[in-house]
Design an enzyme around this catalytic site. Structure first.
Site, short mmCIF file in Angstrom:
data_model
loop_
_atom_site.label_atom_id
_atom_site.label_comp_id
_atom_site.label_asym_id
_atom_site.label_seq_id
_atom_site.Cartn_x
_atom_site.Cartn_y
_atom_site.Cartn_z
N ALA A 125 0.84 -1.21 0.00
CA ALA A 125 0.00 0.00 0.00
C ALA A 125 0.87 1.25 0.00
O ALA A 125 1.39 1.65 1.04
CB ALA A 125 -0.92 -0.02 1.22
N MET A 126 1.02 1.82 -1.19
CA MET A 126 1.73 3.09 -1.33
C MET A 126 0.73 4.23 -1.57
O MET A 126 0.78 5.26 -0.92
CB MET A 126 2.70 3.02 -2.53
CG MET A 126 3.77 1.96 -2.39
SD MET A 126 4.80 1.81 -3.88
CE MET A 126 4.02 0.47 -4.72
N GLU A 128 -2.35 6.77 -1.87
CA GLU A 128 -3.38 7.30 -0.95
C GLU A 128 -4.42 8.07 -1.77
O GLU A 128 -4.13 8.46 -2.91
CB GLU A 128 -2.71 8.25 0.06
CG GLU A 128 -1.65 7.53 0.87
CD GLU A 128 -1.08 8.37 2.00
OE1 GLU A 128 -1.39 9.58 2.08
OE2 GLU A 128 -0.32 7.80 2.80
N GLY A 132 -0.71 9.77 -5.51
CA GLY A 132 -0.32 8.52 -6.17
C GLY A 132 1.05 8.68 -6.82
O GLY A 132 2.04 8.11 -6.37
N PHE A 159 -6.74 1.93 -3.92
CA PHE A 159 -6.33 1.16 -5.12
C PHE A 159 -5.38 0.02 -4.76
O PHE A 159 -4.46 -0.27 -5.53
CB PHE A 159 -5.62 2.07 -6.15
CG PHE A 159 -6.41 3.24 -6.65
CD1 PHE A 159 -7.78 3.19 -6.78
CD2 PHE A 159 -5.75 4.40 -7.05
CE1 PHE A 159 -8.50 4.28 -7.27
CE2 PHE A 159 -6.45 5.50 -7.55
CZ PHE A 159 -7.83 5.44 -7.66
N GLU A 248 9.07 -4.04 -10.57
CA GLU A 248 7.62 -3.93 -10.72
C GLU A 248 7.29 -3.45 -12.14
O GLU A 248 6.39 -3.97 -12.80
CB GLU A 248 7.06 -2.95 -9.67
CG GLU A 248 5.56 -2.72 -9.86
CD GLU A 248 4.95 -1.77 -8.82
OE1 GLU A 248 5.62 -1.45 -7.82
OE2 GLU A 248 3.80 -1.36 -9.04
#
Ligand code: FAD
Length: 385
Positions: A125-126, A128, A132, A159, A248
């Site tokens: 969870a990065m 908010e 983003g 998200f 990623e």
């Protein structure tokens, strides 16, 4: 052109994954898309198959591979079948590298065995609601208690892929305010137990595509997180994110390439079967030229991702290289998939045809993991601009 990135072991693994998809995924996939998530049992099956343990060292129950190529095989095979493994790519391709690189020995012993079996699913969870692209602007805070035993976590994330089903979430948060010289300072990662008091999962978000992966809003109200669950050093997480985001982004680039390749395959089959004005759609020169263009584009994407895969395995993939691979493949895949959908006519717009799923699913590749605009900024910066 002959592909040289995969060896016999990768190809044998590909066969296993292909069979597994045919028996364990395809028959259930429509139902999973309708319900918006894959059943929890399915993750246990992936664990049993060894998918979650590929890159985990043997002493924690894994296979001890160090190559990302097995992940690439899974990405290609799921795209080829027009399906996904729900939020599990986040578990293996995003969360695992953080645990392997920054967890202490005690944390690895606690977390990795259930990670491998699928009993402990993870998410990261990065993002908010208010930030983003600009991760340094995050507002979620974790304050160390006076006795130094735990952090008190407050804030909200959005998200978050796999966030509804996750057992542990790597929550990026501020343990100190940004310093005037460095707004990236003061960010840490806590590996939060989702059963903690004050931790709550909001809506499972209704998305345009990726229907079988759960995407959540999370909120934290005075959640007590033991100091033993801090990952790495306090305040250093921005550099961890910078280190891990290239993998990623390569994962997303691989997905985009694989989806485009799959789209060409679906269109190729369809145009041979469908007749219009008494002739197969494949017989029109336009169809041949469109598919030839798409094939050339897919070949170029393959060359880019294969080179990037080798660079990642060699520890040489730079943030700018990964940004470039992601930008190129995701932008081009969208064009290729759109053309392949067009060749399907109206049927291409129906969700029962895999091309329509690919069209919807691929859209987000230009957004998540950093938008195309952010990729351009990274590349331009690497050019000294
Ligand atoms: C399906 C899905 C799954 C996701 N999964 C996760 C997850 O598991 N974990 C997680 O932490 N996040 C996740 N995300 C969040 C994702 O990474 C963010 O949506 C993304 O980084 C963009 O942030 P934002 O949505 O806040 O857009 P914003 O940052 O608000 O951007 C809005 C627009 O501004 C543009 N913009 C931003 N900065 C610049 C700039 N410097 N120059 C020019 N233009 C700019 C953007 O490109 C975009 O077009 C997911 C998102 C989706 C849609």
């Amino acid at each position: 052109m002959r592909r040289t990135v995969f060896n016999e072991d990768h190809e044998a693994f590909r066969e296993t994954i292909r069979d597994f998809i045919a028996t364990e995924v395809v028959p259930h996939y429509d139902e999973w898309e309708k319900q918006g998530y894959v059943p929890r049992d399915f993750y246990l099956k992936l664990g049993e198959l060894g998918v979650f343990g590929i890159e985990v060292p043997e002493e924690y129950g894994g296979a001890g591979e160090t190559s990302f190529k097995y992940n690439a095989v899974i990405t290609e095979e799921t795209a080829r079948a027009g399906v996904s493994f729900g939020g599990s790519s986040v578990h293996t391709a995003l969360c695992l590298p953080y645990l392997l690189k920054y967890a202490t020995e005690e944390q690895k012993r606690r977390w990795l065995p259930p990670f491998v079996t699928g009993e402990m699913m993870t998410a990261i969870a990065m993002t908010e609601p208010g930030t983003g692209s600009d991760l340094a602007g995050m507002k979620t805070t974790a304050k160390l208690s006076e006795d130094g035993t735990h952090y008190v976590l407050n804030g909200a994330k959005t998200f978050i892929t796999g966030g509804v089903q996750a057992d542990r979430v790597l929550v990026c948060c501020r343990t100190a305010p940004p310093s005037p010289e460095d707004r990236r300072a003061g960010i840490s990662i806590l590996v939060v137990d989702t059963k903690s008091e004050g931790y709550s999962v909001g809506r499972s978000l209704d998305k345009l595509g990726l229907k079988s992966s759960d995407t959540a809003e999370l909120s934290f109200t005075d959640v007590k997180v033991p100091v033993e669950d801090l990952l790495g050093e306090e305040g250093k997480a921005f550099s961890y994110l910078t280190h891990n985001l290239p993998q990623e982004r390569l994962g997303i680039a691989l997905g985009a390439y694989a989806q485009a390749a799959a789209a060409v395959g679906f269109a190729h089959e369809y145009v041979k079967e469908r007749t219009v004005f008494g002739k197969p759609v494949a017989s029109f020169q336009n169809t041949k030229f469109v598919l030839a263009d798409c094939k050339a584009d897919v070949d170029a994407m393959q060359a880019v991702v294969d080179r990037a895969l080798e660079a990642l395995d060699a520890g040489e993939l730079t943030p700018a290289d990964a940004a470039s691979a992601k930008l190129f493949t995701t932008e081009l895949a969208a064009k290729v998939i759109d053309k392949c959908l067009q060749l399907h006519g109206g049927y291409g717009y129906m969700r029962e045809y895999p091309i329509s799923r690919l069209y919807a699913d691929t859209r987000v590749t230009r957004i998540y993991g950093g938008t195309s605009e952010v990729m351009r900024s990274i590349i331009a910066k690497s050019m000294g601009l």
